[in-house]
Design an enzyme around this catalytic site. Structure first.
Site, mmCIF file in Angstrom:
data_model
loop_
_atom_site.group_PDB
_atom_site.id
_atom_site.type_symbol
_atom_site.label_atom_id
_atom_site.label_comp_id
_atom_site.label_asym_id
_atom_site.label_seq_id
_atom_site.Cartn_x
_atom_site.Cartn_y
_atom_site.Cartn_z
ATOM 1 N N HIS A 62 -26.383 -16.905 -9.042
ATOM 2 C CA HIS A 62 -26.861 -16.655 -7.681
ATOM 3 C C HIS A 62 -28.375 -16.631 -7.675
ATOM 4 O O HIS A 62 -29.016 -16.729 -8.730
ATOM 5 C CB HIS A 62 -26.239 -15.382 -7.097
ATOM 6 C CG HIS A 62 -26.659 -14.099 -7.746
ATOM 7 N ND1 HIS A 62 -26.511 -13.834 -9.085
ATOM 8 C CD2 HIS A 62 -27.217 -12.968 -7.218
ATOM 9 C CE1 HIS A 62 -26.943 -12.613 -9.353
ATOM 10 N NE2 HIS A 62 -27.390 -12.067 -8.240
ATOM 11 N N HIS A 64 -30.672 -14.335 -6.789
ATOM 12 C CA HIS A 64 -31.545 -13.169 -6.998
ATOM 13 C C HIS A 64 -32.419 -13.497 -8.216
ATOM 14 O O HIS A 64 -31.939 -14.049 -9.207
ATOM 15 C CB HIS A 64 -30.725 -11.900 -7.216
ATOM 16 C CG HIS A 64 -30.197 -11.329 -5.921
ATOM 17 N ND1 HIS A 64 -29.075 -10.544 -5.850
ATOM 18 C CD2 HIS A 64 -30.676 -11.445 -4.645
ATOM 19 C CE1 HIS A 64 -28.868 -10.204 -4.575
ATOM 20 N NE2 HIS A 64 -29.823 -10.737 -3.831
ATOM 21 N N ASP A 66 -33.671 -12.042 -10.695
ATOM 22 C CA ASP A 66 -33.392 -11.616 -12.078
ATOM 23 C C ASP A 66 -32.371 -12.522 -12.768
ATOM 24 O O ASP A 66 -32.045 -12.322 -13.929
ATOM 25 C CB ASP A 66 -32.958 -10.142 -12.133
ATOM 26 C CG ASP A 66 -31.783 -9.804 -11.244
ATOM 27 O OD1 ASP A 66 -31.595 -10.483 -10.213
ATOM 28 O OD2 ASP A 66 -31.041 -8.853 -11.570
ATOM 29 N N HIS A 67 -31.898 -13.561 -12.050
ATOM 30 C CA HIS A 67 -30.926 -14.491 -12.649
ATOM 31 C C HIS A 67 -31.443 -15.927 -12.743
ATOM 32 O O HIS A 67 -30.790 -16.765 -13.332
ATOM 33 C CB HIS A 67 -29.606 -14.462 -11.861
ATOM 34 C CG HIS A 67 -28.963 -13.115 -11.946
ATOM 35 N ND1 HIS A 67 -27.915 -12.840 -12.785
ATOM 36 C CD2 HIS A 67 -29.280 -11.947 -11.342
ATOM 37 C CE1 HIS A 67 -27.594 -11.560 -12.679
ATOM 38 N NE2 HIS A 67 -28.415 -10.993 -11.807
ATOM 39 N N HIS A 142 -20.959 -10.147 -3.765
ATOM 40 C CA HIS A 142 -22.312 -9.615 -3.916
ATOM 41 C C HIS A 142 -23.049 -9.783 -2.588
ATOM 42 O O HIS A 142 -22.466 -10.279 -1.618
ATOM 43 C CB HIS A 142 -22.989 -10.382 -5.067
ATOM 44 C CG HIS A 142 -24.241 -9.770 -5.594
ATOM 45 N ND1 HIS A 142 -24.417 -8.418 -5.762
ATOM 46 C CD2 HIS A 142 -25.403 -10.344 -6.023
ATOM 47 C CE1 HIS A 142 -25.629 -8.196 -6.248
ATOM 48 N NE2 HIS A 142 -26.244 -9.338 -6.413
ATOM 49 N N ASP A 212 -23.548 -10.511 -11.062
ATOM 50 C CA ASP A 212 -23.627 -9.451 -10.058
ATOM 51 C C ASP A 212 -22.441 -9.461 -9.088
ATOM 52 O O ASP A 212 -22.188 -10.447 -8.398
ATOM 53 C CB ASP A 212 -24.934 -9.589 -9.273
ATOM 54 C CG ASP A 212 -26.143 -9.362 -10.166
ATOM 55 O OD1 ASP A 212 -25.957 -9.296 -11.397
ATOM 56 O OD2 ASP A 212 -27.252 -9.245 -9.633
ATOM 57 N N HIS A 270 -26.461 -5.907 -17.634
ATOM 58 C CA HIS A 270 -27.144 -5.847 -16.336
ATOM 59 C C HIS A 270 -27.459 -4.389 -15.989
ATOM 60 O O HIS A 270 -27.281 -3.924 -14.868
ATOM 61 C CB HIS A 270 -26.278 -6.493 -15.233
ATOM 62 C CG HIS A 270 -27.039 -6.835 -13.976
ATOM 63 N ND1 HIS A 270 -27.075 -6.007 -12.875
ATOM 64 C CD2 HIS A 270 -27.796 -7.909 -13.639
ATOM 65 C CE1 HIS A 270 -27.806 -6.566 -11.919
ATOM 66 N NE2 HIS A 270 -28.253 -7.719 -12.366
HETATM 67 ZN ZN LIG Z 1 -29.011 -9.103 -10.913
HETATM 68 ZN ZN LIG Z 2 -27.918 -10.022 -7.630
#
Ligand SMILES: [Zn+2]
Ligand SMILES: [Zn+2]
Length: 320
Positions: A62, A64, A66-67, A142, A212, A270
């Site tokens: 996805h 976001h 942090d990915h 999510h 997530d 995570h």
């Molecule tokens: Zn994340």
């Molecule tokens: Zn996320």
């Protein structure tokens, strides 16, 4: 045989001085698959001594940061290193635009063909299907469109016992049929039974990556009887309400999914930076599902039918 999973980043939200955000490298049947690509992934790939050029498929769960904030940097490095092999990137619809906008703004291009495959976040989808494995995505729950990924080996051909084959004078050109399970007949018409010539191959293995997501019973359905399930566990039980609000999971919820899926092993990660001590995650998950491991960065998890072997890949302290 076996699957190797290298954890490159296991933290959520922001990288810290000693933690990286989500990224994993899966080695399956001699192929390298990068799963998510948080900031600093290429540095972690270097530290784990992974040969970058062997990655031909990248899966992004996805959008976001942090990915996937490490992705454009990695793609750019591939270009600077003179890569020519095609690269396929699987991810949500807007990923292609985001990446191409960055390259266009810099007036640059890549030295290699880059293909994008758009993932569906509402239904499971087969992304790759070869003789050796299938890779599919499955929906997660999510705040934005998010998918997990399921990697499944296909059964191998039967294992030839070469000594027995030689004793019967079987030519190499007939091995192919024998490995398919056929009996062998010599020039005198005498038949040698296949079970004397071969043994059962190792059973296929599978790995599921559930990034997530909040707890949903559907996840267990998508990953039924998987050999190794990675499931995010951002919080412990003390922040269960926060997990629900941000559409994340607790360690116990991750373990519930593993239990409901009848998974063989569970890997959690995570982690929220608010927990200094990660052992609490493992402890809470273990109360629900015993076969759990807390993901540690730059560790390799080797999955075999006999269990999981864990090895550190972290460079020595004085190594640059
Ligand atoms: Zn994340
Ligand atoms: Zn996320």
């Amino acid at each position: 045989m076996g699957l190797d999973l290298i954890i490159l980043g296991a933290a959520s939200a922001t990288p810290t001085s000693n933690q990286f955000t989500t990224a994993q490298l899966l080695k399956m049947r001699e192929h390298y698959f990068l799963i998510d690509c948080g900031e600093g992934t290429q540095k972690q790939l270097r530290r784990s001594k992974t040969k970058f050029s062997r990655i031909n498929h990248i899966f992004i769960s996805h959008l976001h940061g942090d990915h996937f904030f490490g992705l454009v940097g990695l793609l750019s490095s591939f270009h600077l290193l003179g890569r020519t092999a095609p690269l396929t990137i699987y991810g949500p619809p807007k990923l292609k635009d985001i990446i191409l906008t960055q390259f266009r703004a810099a007036g640059t291009f890549t030295s290699y063909p880059m293909h994008f495959v758009v993932t569906q976040h509402k239904v499971p989808q087969v992304l790759v299907d070869t003789d050796a494995y299938t890779i599919s995505s499955f929906p997660l729950k999510h705040r934005i469109a998010t998918t997990g990924f399921l990697f499944k080996e296909k059964p191998l051909k039967r294992t030839l016992n070469k000594e027995v084959a030689d004793a019967h004078g079987i030519p190499v050109c007939d091995y192919h049929w024998i490995k398919d399970g056929k009996n062998w007949t010599n020039d005198d018409g005498e038949e040698v039974q296949n079970d004397l010539l071969t043994s059962d191959p190792p059973k296929p293995l599978s790995y599921a990556f559930a990034s997530d997501t909040m707890y949903t019973a559907d996840t267990a359905e998508y990953v039924k009887e998987v050999d190794l399930l990675y499931h995010e566990s951002t919080f412990c039980e003390d922040k269960k309400a926060r997990a629900k609000q941000t559409m994340h999971s607790t360690a116990a919820q991750a373990a519930t999914v593993a239990k409901e899926a009848a998974a063989k092993h569970l890997l959690i990660g995570h982690y929220s930076a608010r927990y200094a001590d990660k052992s609490k995650f493992e402890e809470e998950a273990k109360a629900v599902f015993p076969n759990v491991f807390a993901a540690r960065e730059l560790y390799q998890y080797r999955l075999e039918h006999s269990g999981i072997k864990i090895k550190s890949l972290a460079p020595e302290k004085n190594e640059k």
